[in-house]
Design an enzyme around this catalytic site. Sequence first.
Site: not given
Lengths: 504, 504
Positions: B270-273, B295, B365, B385, B389, B409
């Site tokens: 997936g997308v992200g750091n 993807e 999450i 979001n 996919g 947080k």
Amino acid sequence: MSQASRVLNATLRNKIMSADEAAALIPSGVNVGMSGFTGSGYPKLVPAALARHINKHNQAGEKFRIGVWTGASTAPELDGALASVDGVEMRLPYQSDPTCRRRINAGEMEYIDIHLSHVAQFVWFGFLGKLDIAVVEVAGIREDGSLIPCSSIGNNKTWLDQADKIILEVNSWQNPELEGMHDIYYGTQLPPNRMPIPIVRPGDRIGEQYFRCDPDKVIAVVETHSPDRNTPFTPPDNDSRRIAGHVIEFLEHEVKKGRLPANLLPLQSGVGNIANAVMAGLNDSKFEHLTAYTEVLQDGMLDLIKSGKLDFASATAFSLSPDALANLNANMRQYRDKILLRPQEISNHPEVIRRLGIISMNGMIEADIYGNVNSTHIMGSAIMNGIGGSGDFARNAYLSMFVTPSQAKGGAISCIVPMVSHVDHTEHDVQVLVTEQGLADLRGLSPKQRAKVVIENCAHPDFRPALREYYERALHSGNGRQTPHILDEALSWHSRYQKTGSMR
Amino acid sequence: MSQASRVLNATLRNKIMSADEAAALIPSGVNVGMSGFTGSGYPKLVPAALARHINKHNQAGEKFRIGVWTGASTAPELDGALASVDGVEMRLPYQSDPTCRRRINAGEMEYIDIHLSHVAQFVWFGFLGKLDIAVVEVAGIREDGSLIPCSSIGNNKTWLDQADKIILEVNSWQNPELEGMHDIYYGTQLPPNRMPIPIVRPGDRIGEQYFRCDPDKVIAVVETHSPDRNTPFTPPDNDSRRIAGHVIEFLEHEVKKGRLPANLLPLQSGVGNIANAVMAGLNDSKFEHLTAYTEVLQDGMLDLIKSGKLDFASATAFSLSPDALANLNANMRQYRDKILLRPQEISNHPEVIRRLGIISMNGMIEADIYGNVNSTHIMGSAIMNGIGGSGDFARNAYLSMFVTPSQAKGGAISCIVPMVSHVDHTEHDVQVLVTEQGLADLRGLSPKQRAKVVIENCAHPDFRPALREYYERALHSGNGRQTPHILDEALSWHSRYQKTGSMR
């Protein structure tokens, strides 16, 4: 036909023994892959003998427990017998037995509820541990040692291939005319060597009629003559008939709109009285040349074949009432060119389901106003049966429908709730909800739009005001408005039921 | 290279106009299919011009709103521009824009969050209504009128095929060497006429290099020279590096156990750091000849190609930081034989994902102690979001992994909770959970067994005692013991956060 004539291979004839002798070959602590899918094709004698064996050990103060893997649910002679002597450490991938369920919910038996299409590959991948012994019912053993499958296939191919040792139950009750109605696919591979599954029509044959079986692995052959034990269906009640009516009307509407061909697309339907009522409704409809690509073949589908409405049905098991089973066995010739049984990894394969464009109908325990579906858990904690193949079908179907009466327990329970107490099918996978009240077509709707049609079309009128009120308060609670919830109240209907015996 | 030279077809040259002129051709009330997947290949000028157009109407007191369908997320020039003028009635299938998100959570914009592999077929099925206009960015128009795709494919093929009218943005900023890196599959059909998707390796070409396009449907061609706008990645932080470490160690262990080939199986991330950190970890590992069927192609995967570790990557879009994008564009020749972009219905196709046996890694999450995953909603109600996919991959993968830091947080939120506040991936689809604390391998475990490893391996130590205590009390609450819950408390952590700003 005498029982003996069903074991034609000389080597395996030498391994014939009693069920008790065979059961004694199963030690404590092993994983046993048993045949059986709904009440069809489960071993009839060895599990009961094993239960007696276990009971003896338990009474001697020894802990004797095994892992039991099957196709899906079985019958009292298997799940009931083993659960009643507390002989099962881990059960997978599905069960629907009352004793088994009681053990699980009492915390006395571990249970893994698995998508039915995942089971065989997980065993091949080594994800579930070692399969030690297979106990598989067959309709006969051929001269070359290959096996004639019986009234269900389930995971039998995988059990026979993967187990170190094999016990065969040869059941002379199984109709010899079943021979040739099976299609055992031997083209599966481990990634990265997998190839496309070459099914493009429900009736496509891609495999072999018989199970291959290494005779050296066979440690026992047990002969039996015992019927499959399926549950009788009750005749469709008013609610089931009304649900069926909504479904048929919707399908007719979709044909009219050009979103479905005149003969629909291959049907899948879950087990139960509502599913049978839908099939009965189709029998009274103007639809013709129907097909089915489904998990189990029930009474209603057999009726559709009989009436000439259904051209072909692919499944992994028969799941027939005693009457329908008698009818099938008496008229097998009439049905045999129109029915094929496949391994459940193929009957439930996402690739094939998506390609064929299945119309999927499954029962549920409850849905929430946003269209999430709970298929498995009572009040969030207790298992009912399992997810079975519903996830394989719902996510990959052309149309995914879930059905339930709007109320349960004489009106104490609303089957439409603010938030489901357990999620098996997310809003992303649920397109149509149906109760006796009506049908909610959720395609192309946002969660807020869904809430309105679910409440107004599906909930029982007695519960609609409270659902509307929850939704409106959630919408104005200051929480986000994509899927508005009030977390302190989202599960309060279930909690109220636990405390007072009613969601009202 | 001049901009004009990118429109080689004479008929379409005659349709060149300004973005404002093109935007004026879009009436209120229509559904518009726009290109764009992450920050790549979205139309750069027409959406902004349309936003101005909408704003004018809105200020004149007229309600002007459209439906906006894309590949996935886009950029401020599209989602931001249209959302800021309140011009979007319905958004699908994915977004990640702050203005868009604010509108959705304020109840001012409807949003349907859809599995990305489902979108194209739903449009073909007619399930989402009529697609009126396509607005698609391309890298060029060839003499024969076919279109050179750019840095993302997404749903562009379907938009071009299904829309009544087409507006093309020809972006001369897009690298001309992208030509030939696309594989547009034209073999899809409606059921019952579907055939197998003939991909058996990530690099298999099954389609065409260009989009077919009916010139009569094109109502405007707009020329632009504007860069894709992707978000910069922050360098991997300590938590991301620790998560990556756990993942790599697990993959090495699986190879050692014989459950994965030495070069693994095709990767999806997936997308992200965190995903980028895992790719960086793979770059430092001993793994070689890796492949990807994913993807989006991110920085970390580009680095793996550069270092020679990754032999081939199939995706539907580039999702690169500005630096990585500059590197790609400067060295396209080095990469072009090792990368293929496909329509998202193919990059995310369940059939292909299951066949190839993908190793799937996606962010989340929160997860609950039983392994259910929430990928989309903050505190149950507000969208973040979308599912994107992740469902296409998780359910069909060989290995499905979900990753998150154990806290958010600043420690006010535990990402491991008693019950997730929204379910996107059920326990049935979640095999491995990873936080910086450790990895929980959930394969072959019952829910109760899962709870123990999730709490002990993944939860932050500060939250472990409370999770253990919840689990133990739930187990002894008298409710069922398959998935023990106390319904009055299951969502109380989230509720406490809403009231006090902390789950502690």
